[in-house]
Design a protein around this motif. Sequence first.
Motif, PDB file in Angstrom:
ATOM      1  N   THR A 428       0.842  -1.195   0.000  1.00  0.00           N
ATOM      2  CA  THR A 428       0.000   0.000   0.000  1.00  0.00           C
ATOM      3  C   THR A 428       0.876   1.243   0.000  1.00  0.00           C
ATOM      4  OG1 THR A 428      -1.634  -1.222   1.309  1.00  0.00           O
ATOM      5  CG2 THR A 428      -1.918   1.158   1.138  1.00  0.00           C
ATOM      6  N   ALA A 575       0.043   1.304  -7.284  1.00  0.00           N
ATOM      7  CA  ALA A 575      -0.483   2.549  -6.724  1.00  0.00           C
ATOM      8  C   ALA A 575      -1.000   3.492  -7.796  1.00  0.00           C
ATOM      9  CB  ALA A 575       0.600   3.243  -5.898  1.00  0.00           C
ATOM     10  N   ASN A 601      -4.680  -0.094  -3.144  1.00  0.00           N
ATOM     11  CA  ASN A 601      -4.375   1.296  -3.469  1.00  0.00           C
ATOM     12  C   ASN A 601      -5.532   2.005  -4.163  1.00  0.00           C
ATOM     13  OD1 ASN A 601      -1.286   1.689  -2.874  1.00  0.00           O
ATOM     14  ND2 ASN A 601      -1.492  -0.339  -3.781  1.00  0.00           N
TER      15      ASN A 601
END
Length: 864
Positions: A428, A575, A601
């Motif tokens: 993350t 991400a 994400n």
Amino acid sequence: MKAIRRFSVRPVLPEPLRPLSDLARNLRWSWHPETRELFRSLDPEAWRASAGNPVRLLSAVPAERLAELAEDRGFLRRLAVAAGDLADYVSEPRWYQRADGVLPSGVAYFSPEFGITGALPQYSGGLGILAGDHLKTASDLGVPLIGVGLLYRHGYFRQSLTHDGWQQEHYPVFDPNEQPLQILREPGDGAPVRVELRLPGGRVLRAFVWKACVGRVPLLLLDSDVEENAPGERDVTDRLYGGGSEHRLLQEMLLGIGGVRAVRAYCRVSGHPEPEVFHTNEGHAGFLGLERIRELGEGGPDGTRLGFDAALEKVRAGTVFTTHTPVPAGIDRFDRELVARHFGDDGELPGIAVEDVLRLGMESYAGGEPNVFNMAVMGLRLAQRANGVSTLHGQVSREMFAPLWPGFDSSEVPIGSLTNGVHAPTWTAPAVPADARDLKDAELWELRRSLRERLVQEVRRRLYASWRQRGAAQAELGWIDGVFDPDVLTVGFARRVPSYKRLTLMLRDRDRLMEQLLHPQRPVQIVVAGKAHPADEGGKRLVQELVRFSDDPRVRHRIVFLPDYGMAMARHLYAGCDVWLNNPLRPLEACGTSGMKAALNGCLNLSVLDGWWDEWFEPDFGWAVPSADGAAADDTERRDAIEAAALYELVEDHIAPQFYERNGSGVPDRWVEMVRQTLTRLGPKVLADRMLREYVERLYAPAARSQRELTPPAAEELAAWKARVRAAWPGVVIDHVETSGEAGSGEALEVGASLGLRVRVGLGGLGPDDVEVQAVSGCVDESDRIAGRGAVRTPLKPTRGPDMEGRWLYEGPLALDRTGAFGYTVRILPAHRLLAGGAEMGLLVVPSENAASSSDGTGGLLMR
């Protein structure tokens, strides 16, 4: 000029900075942003040059800078906080220490690869990344786990491209002294611990044991680069998944047999409790069971020596096997003679007969190859508990390995499923909040844009480096400054490149793809990455095909291929992408965890319903690519055409319009809501915390209980009982089956009614305590097969016997609890309190065609 010998010279840190060494040598920094930032602040340029490796960084920071930091009160306060936090992390009680129930004192987790960090390149793909996440999560939860693998001096290959887009492999030197690794040493004289294996012809394979600290979890890595080894043996751990059959066999012998010996040495040296449970992550480490059988044959912890069969039962009780491949081609298989040559009196495990070794792995079942030794088959035969890595993969595995349990429906094959998860702190992005529910739509949209903008910069940087490596001059590459746009819908596709993952499905209709990439109002940009195995020429051609398309000047600002896919690149992709694409041939994706990492994400999944997406897909989270079925599923060309068309349609008619449809504030309301749902509802499901707790509760704890119950006398008893049952089983028969009930001949029965069953059986000298006679009932299909998943299994009780012919009478009720076409049968299975399930022995008796008879004509039933 090339050096004739290489050394690693470690720095001497000033006394106030000594805690930096401890922080650098515990891999918790790989998922702890504060520690990484502390190291980066030492020297940002040296941090980048070290590729984020703190051990290498400390060797590169100038002495004057270290002296300056030793006087910097602010830095020393930050260092003290980080060191104290690590000390608390590795010592304080966590979930496992507070959990209830019978839990194992320790678990040994074997895997051929571990993806902990890109700075430690000991992985090739999803199997290794999963293993790394397993260890990190065990550390977070306090699970007393020991990881066991091999140390590859060249790791997996680095990938680059030629000018015409062909994949090239490079194997850089891997110096363990420049890594967060320490060699395991004897406590007295400090000599390195060495593990040895006997090889044919009097040869010896020696290996050092390196230890990495993954938080509070030790990872032991065996290294055959020992000077006393002959050149062939020295190269056993040269690279991951390289070499021919004998090379791979030696790797797997070292991993399994040597790995157990490394665990014993580590526990002796460190005082760590001996593991009760051994977990084999795929079949590569399957030989570990044979080494444990050898140990028990020479005397277990209490000195009791067990025969082979009793030792096998003891080992099986405490072993968990996880299969990751849904295709037979993905399993390591060796020639029978090659395996036989490496075991027995002239090789390893001299106390175990070669035939006993072979019978555990031979494909001695219908459809198997008689001279092939199968590592997954051995893994299943040596483990009492086995699982696939998603619900669908569990089903596929039961069907694939069903020949090992002849006569049983695939639904009863004792392979469960436990869906993978991913380690959130690793995958993350730091900017993503722990709870997205409090973010306003505009804030969530701005977060996603900022992550996309960072990805654009990363894409340009890596693309520039790739083109320079391909031979382009700096003056030719000005166009790269215009590659990608932070306001354009961004799709990511990154994974290994076997054919079933279909890297080039997106190129099926190139004109249509080009229209999507260049759409004037709703453009799409695609970032692709992935490595083909060095021996996979077909995979390399797929890479080249994709690269050549992305080189086209008309679209090269909208689609890119980034070489050398690894963990560092993956974090940016997960991400920064808006949509994560996955289009394997269903059902050949075991799990497919990359989409899970993207979901953490706020990236939406666009995938074929395969692996984990098959069980957790909801329209709130993303899109399902329809799979071709029927005749089209068997025609590769037609299937690809159908599924590619469905993929294009989803992008054109649903995904792109939804991304670009904005409210008055410039926010795409529906898109942002899907992002929010992904983060808040899907995110908690895909966590490795959930996965590992399930492993503990569903597999490790039951295995520990079985291991404890199977004392040496119990193991001998169980082995003798199994031998007696197998010898008697040919005489077990079902002579006659009849029913009595509430309806006359030919009448349909009503739901809620019941029938009485009477079954006459011969037990071949066994007693009623040795078997279970069952009625199996449920809905039937057009061929009168009872649906496996919905079948009801009812034990029948012995009421008379044995008679003059040695026959027993079993009786019991049969409840008619559902409507429609309904049927039943009866069967006999072995039964013992120490069996994990009725199918464990693979023995089953069902009625012959002339055994079934019905007194009132209700042998086949139609319910209403």
